[in-house]
Design a protein around this motif. Structure first.
Motif, PDB file in Angstrom:
ATOM      1  N   SER B 386       0.821  -1.204   0.000  1.00 41.18           N
ATOM      2  CA  SER B 386       0.000   0.000   0.000  1.00 41.18           C
ATOM      3  C   SER B 386       0.856   1.255   0.000  1.00 41.18           C
ATOM      4  N   ARG B 387       2.173   1.093   0.166  1.00 39.59           N
ATOM      5  CA  ARG B 387       3.024   2.283   0.058  1.00 39.59           C
ATOM      6  C   ARG B 387       3.286   2.637  -1.397  1.00 39.59           C
ATOM      7  N   ALA B 388       3.177   1.627  -2.289  1.00 37.86           N
ATOM      8  CA  ALA B 388       3.483   1.872  -3.704  1.00 37.86           C
ATOM      9  C   ALA B 388       2.248   2.387  -4.437  1.00 37.86           C
ATOM     10  N   ASP B 389       2.439   3.425  -5.244  1.00 35.58           N
ATOM     11  CA  ASP B 389       1.339   3.945  -6.060  1.00 35.58           C
ATOM     12  C   ASP B 389       1.375   3.364  -7.471  1.00 35.58           C
ATOM     13  N   GLY B 390       2.544   2.908  -7.893  1.00 39.89           N
ATOM     14  CA  GLY B 390       2.677   2.381  -9.239  1.00 39.89           C
ATOM     15  C   GLY B 390       4.108   1.924  -9.477  1.00 39.89           C
ATOM     16  N   PHE B 391       4.468   1.783 -10.753  1.00 37.32           N
ATOM     17  CA  PHE B 391       5.834   1.337 -11.027  1.00 37.32           C
ATOM     18  C   PHE B 391       6.439   2.118 -12.192  1.00 37.32           C
ATOM     19  N   VAL B 392       7.784   2.084 -12.221  1.00 35.61           N
ATOM     20  CA  VAL B 392       8.550   2.689 -13.310  1.00 35.61           C
ATOM     21  C   VAL B 392       9.236   1.548 -14.043  1.00 35.61           C
ATOM     22  N   VAL B 393       9.252   1.587 -15.358  1.00 34.95           N
ATOM     23  CA  VAL B 393       9.908   0.541 -16.142  1.00 34.95           C
ATOM     24  C   VAL B 393      11.310   0.991 -16.536  1.00 34.95           C
ATOM     25  N   VAL B 394      12.305   0.216 -16.128  1.00 30.63           N
ATOM     26  CA  VAL B 394      13.668   0.437 -16.626  1.00 30.63           C
ATOM     27  C   VAL B 394      13.886  -0.621 -17.697  1.00 30.63           C
ATOM     28  N   PRO B 395      13.864  -0.221 -18.987  1.00 29.68           N
ATOM     29  CA  PRO B 395      13.927  -1.218 -20.062  1.00 29.68           C
ATOM     30  C   PRO B 395      15.238  -2.010 -20.033  1.00 29.68           C
ATOM     31  N   GLU B 396      15.183  -3.159 -20.690  1.00 32.23           N
ATOM     32  CA  GLU B 396      16.297  -4.099 -20.651  1.00 32.23           C
ATOM     33  C   GLU B 396      17.639  -3.475 -21.031  1.00 32.23           C
ATOM     34  N   HIS B 397      17.658  -2.681 -22.087  1.00 25.97           N
ATOM     35  CA  HIS B 397      18.946  -2.198 -22.595  1.00 25.97           C
ATOM     36  C   HIS B 397      19.254  -0.775 -22.163  1.00 25.97           C
ATOM     37  N   VAL B 398      18.613  -0.352 -21.050  1.00 25.29           N
ATOM     38  CA  VAL B 398      18.864   0.992 -20.534  1.00 25.29           C
ATOM     39  C   VAL B 398      19.720   0.845 -19.286  1.00 25.29           C
ATOM     40  N   GLU B 399      20.664   1.777 -19.121  1.00 23.75           N
ATOM     41  CA  GLU B 399      21.614   1.719 -18.005  1.00 23.75           C
ATOM     42  C   GLU B 399      20.966   2.045 -16.662  1.00 23.75           C
ATOM     43  N   GLY B 400      19.692   2.403 -16.678  1.00 24.85           N
ATOM     44  CA  GLY B 400      19.044   2.889 -15.469  1.00 24.85           C
ATOM     45  C   GLY B 400      18.745   4.367 -15.637  1.00 24.85           C
ATOM     46  N   PHE B 401      18.038   4.949 -14.654  1.00 23.83           N
ATOM     47  CA  PHE B 401      17.684   6.372 -14.724  1.00 23.83           C
ATOM     48  C   PHE B 401      18.346   7.130 -13.578  1.00 23.83           C
ATOM     49  N   ASP B 402      18.749   8.353 -13.857  1.00 21.39           N
ATOM     50  CA  ASP B 402      19.369   9.171 -12.827  1.00 21.39           C
ATOM     51  C   ASP B 402      18.315   9.916 -12.016  1.00 21.39           C
ATOM     52  N   ALA B 403      18.668  10.193 -10.762  1.00 23.40           N
ATOM     53  CA  ALA B 403      17.807  11.057  -9.942  1.00 23.40           C
ATOM     54  C   ALA B 403      17.596  12.360 -10.698  1.00 23.40           C
ATOM     55  N   GLY B 404      16.379  12.880 -10.647  1.00 21.73           N
ATOM     56  CA  GLY B 404      16.085  14.144 -11.318  1.00 21.73           C
ATOM     57  C   GLY B 404      15.543  13.965 -12.718  1.00 21.73           C
ATOM     58  N   SER B 405      15.637  12.743 -13.272  1.00 21.04           N
ATOM     59  CA  SER B 405      15.092  12.571 -14.627  1.00 21.04           C
ATOM     60  C   SER B 405      13.584  12.321 -14.558  1.00 21.04           C
ATOM     61  N   GLU B 406      12.929  12.645 -15.660  1.00 20.48           N
ATOM     62  CA  GLU B 406      11.480  12.505 -15.717  1.00 20.48           C
ATOM     63  C   GLU B 406      11.145  11.128 -16.270  1.00 20.48           C
ATOM     64  N   VAL B 407      10.241  10.421 -15.589  1.00 15.82           N
ATOM     65  CA  VAL B 407       9.898   9.052 -15.987  1.00 15.82           C
ATOM     66  C   VAL B 407       8.378   8.874 -16.021  1.00 15.82           C
ATOM     67  N   ASP B 408       7.945   7.815 -16.709  1.00 17.29           N
ATOM     68  CA  ASP B 408       6.530   7.438 -16.707  1.00 17.29           C
ATOM     69  C   ASP B 408       6.257   6.551 -15.501  1.00 17.29           C
ATOM     70  N   VAL B 409       5.247   6.888 -14.710  1.00 19.61           N
ATOM     71  CA  VAL B 409       4.820   6.019 -13.611  1.00 19.61           C
ATOM     72  C   VAL B 409       3.475   5.407 -14.003  1.00 19.61           C
ATOM     73  N   PHE B 410       3.410   4.077 -14.014  1.00 24.09           N
ATOM     74  CA  PHE B 410       2.159   3.369 -14.308  1.00 24.09           C
ATOM     75  C   PHE B 410       1.440   3.131 -12.982  1.00 24.09           C
ATOM     76  N   LEU B 411       0.291   3.751 -12.824  1.00 25.59           N
ATOM     77  CA  LEU B 411      -0.434   3.649 -11.543  1.00 25.59           C
ATOM     78  C   LEU B 411      -1.139   2.304 -11.403  1.00 25.59           C
ATOM     79  N   PHE B 412      -1.129   1.764 -10.187  1.00 23.26           N
ATOM     80  CA  PHE B 412      -1.856   0.520  -9.916  1.00 23.26           C
ATOM     81  C   PHE B 412      -3.361   0.761  -9.906  1.00 23.26           C
ATOM     82  N   ALA B 413      -3.757   1.911  -9.344  1.00 23.48           N
ATOM     83  CA  ALA B 413      -5.185   2.158  -9.172  1.00 23.48           C
ATOM     84  C   ALA B 413      -5.606   3.344 -10.009  1.00 23.48           C
ATOM     85  N   GLY B 414      -6.921   3.434 -10.180  1.00 23.19           N
ATOM     86  CA  GLY B 414      -7.551   4.408 -11.059  1.00 23.19           C
ATOM     87  C   GLY B 414      -6.985   5.803 -10.997  1.00 23.19           C
ATOM     88  N   GLY B 415      -6.576   6.256  -9.874  1.00 20.18           N
ATOM     89  CA  GLY B 415      -6.020   7.592  -9.831  1.00 20.18           C
ATOM     90  C   GLY B 415      -6.797   8.468  -8.871  1.00 20.18           C
TER      91      GLY B 415
END
Lengths: 415, 415
Positions: B386-415
């Motif tokens: 219940s602490r998680a609102d959704g998830f971020v996808v780090v694609p297979e061939h990506v080195e990861g994301f840096d703090a401060g970068s903008e990412v897509d968050v897929f929400l678990f619940a309607g919003g």
């Protein structure tokens, strides 16, 4: 009723709403609690997990037996049994021994850690080599590690999402205390309004749009629609209906006709209701200026513009937060902004001096970027209703926004 | 059943889903159509408006009578009557005359425009001065200007929002053709799983979380939950239940226990179902690798991970799009991304090589900026659910994301 003019800014109306008390609480079964708002925190009635639990597939061991183990000098352990899922282990792990365990299995007595299967090699049928040491407690959730007994599992003011129901299920909570849903009466008035079911429309008449749109918006905001009615601009009938509806509804939404006299009607109706107090007589936004907010006893009375597009904007900007507030939803910006999307403007939005401009926009997406473009067409046109996804606010003292700038879009619907 | 290993990427699974046909259509009453998806476009059965309608308060006039009017040389018009709201006018506007009209009123015969009241001055009781000229058609919606008869008012594949219901109400549409809601059976399996209602939890057992979470997620995705069951890891009972449920459900969601053998169970169950075809045997994401997608006749069969957090991720990433697809929802990125929020990462997200990493995050907001921070704690911990609102996808061939970068968050619940 205090009658002097009380045109408020949007911020003033929101701070009136923020000061409304939540409705009373009631019990809800877990099965029916989805979307309800907790009236008090839920504390864990028992520790989670309630037994020491493996978090990896592997072997339950005494950590001390693995100290110093490496690829070149593995620790040898005798496999003395297996922990079955869902069972209390019938095996005890003595020094020099190990028990097969799966993720979620109960740690047997004697063991204090789990070695991942990846860090072991079978040597013979009864013996494994451990190639990495584990610390005591490694790969194990101890009793209460997840949630100790009495720890707050969910806060008051939380609208229950699927994942929150999961936490309640895990805790064995069967009913929760939630805030009552606001019961909302929806009324359209105006001499030109006929029921939406009217098959053959007489000249000069239009079908009622507002009760239909507003009722769906109420449902999306977690409210419960009670009575729905269309009442022509007759003060006596309107006042009688409102007085009656406020007996067993928490909120009354009255959308006026578009005729000049309708707005005065709303005030005259209020005048006839006992214990009514006008809180806002007009809001300095466009469209939506004729919005009225009053308190009638402990109930909320909203006068909405008759124009469907304007009514939808006022609902989204004010009535929805009002219903959320009555439900005891935690009043912080994250919650308040659940229906906000950041988007990039496709065209300039000029400002209108003297009041905040609420401009309807349609959302589109290109290359992962959300775009917002103003919806053209006279606001009286019903075809523009469904083209708009939400609105952008150009505040009173802002010169407008340039194409390409990032703005907040307030969505009309859940999303 | 084709049995060879079919580990798919997330994109491959989504393209299988995109190829599923929509379910059959049915009629829905307007009152019950909120949230349903149109199976065919709705065309306007009559023109809107169906009479020429004023869009401003003012005077209905012959435009020609106002040509050349100015502040210094106003046109003088005689007020010969008033248009009442909701009535066919009983007045005809002759040359040199005007009729009082309100927004929404029907333009009287003879008139072809409306002068806004702001551009007039009363001269005496029967005469007004017009200080600005109007063009023919100004401040008037002609018949069909908003929606001509036969024009598409709402497209197929639209999930009906409050504003769409408003358009249908305006058109007098009483029932619409919508796609059937997918009927979904939800099953949890695992020897350690007991019903959530279990008051006193035996050692080694845990309460069922998945049917509760998944059922609520199905409802949010517009599906209809039918049978819900917990079945211990017994192949015969599991296969019998599934065969039975697939008779009168469109989708079966089976979440496995966390024991090593459960996943094979799912495959063995599939083996026993007639006309089953394995479409994905594992997805290259973490967590969620043991996900299974199969077709059983015309029905969808999903094997979800037993771990609640993983099941929630797989539901959001794949099952939700699947249910939307079966409902005939327009399959474009705007719709697909309804549960996506752009947010700024508060910390670095390192990548895991070899598969896409689905990292759970909590959302917060500061100064109008949406922030996403990873949820720490072992994924087996229910408190992290219940602490998680959704998830971020780090694609297979990506080195990861840096703090401060903008990412897509897929929400678990309607919003």
């Amino acid at each position: 009723m205090t009658q002097f003019l009380k045109v408020k800014t949007a911020e003033e109306v929101l701070s009136i709403i923020a000061s409304l008390p939540a409705l009373s609480e009631e019990a809800a079964d877990l099965d029916l609690a989805h979307g309800r708002v907790l009236s008090r925190p839920v504390e864990a009635p028992e520790p989670v997990p309630h037994f020491p639990r493996a978090t990896m597939d592997g072997f339950a061991v005494r950590a001390r037996d693995t100290f110093g183990a490496s690829e070149s000098l593995p620790a040898l352990l005798e496999v003395s049994g297996e922990v079955l899922m869902g069972r209390e282990p019938d095996v005890r792990v003595e020094s020099g021994r190990a028990a097969i365990i799966s993720t979620g299995g109960m740690l047997p007595e004697g063991a204090d850690a789990v070695v991942m299967v990846e860090h072991t090699q079978p040597l013979d049928e009864r013996t494994i080599e451990v190639t990495r040491p584990v610390a005591p407690g490694e790969n194990v959730l101890q009793v209460g590690d997840d949630l100790p007994r009495g720890r707050e599992a969910l806060p008051a003011g939380r609208r229950l999402r699927p994942q929150d129901l999961g936490v309640l299920a895990a805790l064995g909570v069967k009913t929760v205390q939630v805030v009552r849903r606001p019961r909302v009466a929806v009324v359209s008035t105006g001499d030109e309004i006929v029921p939406a079911e009217t098959a053959s429309l007489p000249k000069g008449k239009v079908r009622d749009i507002n009760t239909c749109v507003v009722a769906a918006q109420v449902a999306e905001a977690g409210g419960e629609v009670g009575r729905r009615a269309i009442i022509i601009d007759d003060l006596d009938r309107l006042a009688a209906f409102c007085r009656d509806a406020l007996e067993d509804h928490d909120v009354l939404l009255l959308s006026g006709g578009s005729s000049v006299g309708s707005r005065d009607h709303t005030l005259n109706v209020l005048d006839r209701l006992p214990q009514s107090e006008l809180l806002a007589h007009g809001v300095a936004i466009r469209p939506g200026k004729p919005t009225i907010l009053a308190r009638v006893g402990s109930k909320c009375f909203w006068g909405l513009p008759g124009q469907p597009a304007s009514a939808m904007i006022v609902f989204t900007a004010f009535v929805r937060p009002c219903l959320e507030r009555l439900q005891g939803l935690r009043w912080d910006s994250t919650i308040r902004r659940a229906n906000v999307r950041r988007a990039v403007l496709t065209t300039n939005l000029p400002s209108v001096h003297g009041r905040a401009d609420y401009v309807r926009v349609a959302l589109d997406e290109k290359d992962g970027i959300l775009l917002a473009g103003p919806v053209f067409g006279k606001s009286a046109m019903i075809s523009t209703l469904s083209r708009a996804d939400g609105f952008v606010v150009v505040p009173e003292h802002v010169e407008g926004f340039d194409a390409g700038s990032e703005v907040d879009v307030f969505l009309f619907a859940g999303g």
